[in-house]
Design an enzyme around this catalytic site. Structure first.
Site: not given
Length: 124
Positions: A82-86
């Protein structure tokens, strides 16, 4: 998909390969409905792109809830998948994995740079 498959995909991601993690199943049952809604929307952020916490709040119909969205993103049990770094702050990079400075934030910065560089290369 097995844990081994996910692990290999994560290694390929860090080797610079574009990996679409949206097909990987995740168990968000221990999170609140709001947190699940936030993280499900995070999964829709394309590789190499970022949005602000405020924009994410708007996307889920919770305008003005940027702080609550940030709290939900910090609860992400599956960073990378889940690409929360984005998701970034309107005033900078923001936090990563519940931290606002240090090694985790530096990892976030490196992932965003890797994705942005790939996107630039594709445009050439």
């Amino acid at each position: 998909m097995t844990d081994r498959t996910i692990f290999k995909a994560i290694l390929r991601y860090f080797a610079g390969e574009v990996i679409d993690f949206s097909d990987y199943e995740v168990d968000l049952s221990e999170l609140t409905e709001f947190q699940r809604k936030v993280l499900e929307e995070v999964r829709n952020i394309p590789y190499g792109e970022t949005i602000s916490y405020q924009e994410l709040a708007c996307r889920i119909g919770s305008e003005g809830a940027a702080r609550a969205v940030g709290g939900a993103v910090a609860k992400n049990p599956y960073p990378i998948i889940i690409p929360c770094h984005r998701v970034v702050s309107s005033s900078g990079i923001g936090g990563f994995c519940g931290e606002t400075c240090g090694e985790k934030v530096e990892l976030k910065r490196k992932m965003l740079e890797m994705e942005a560089n790939y996107k630039k290369e594709r445009k050439r």
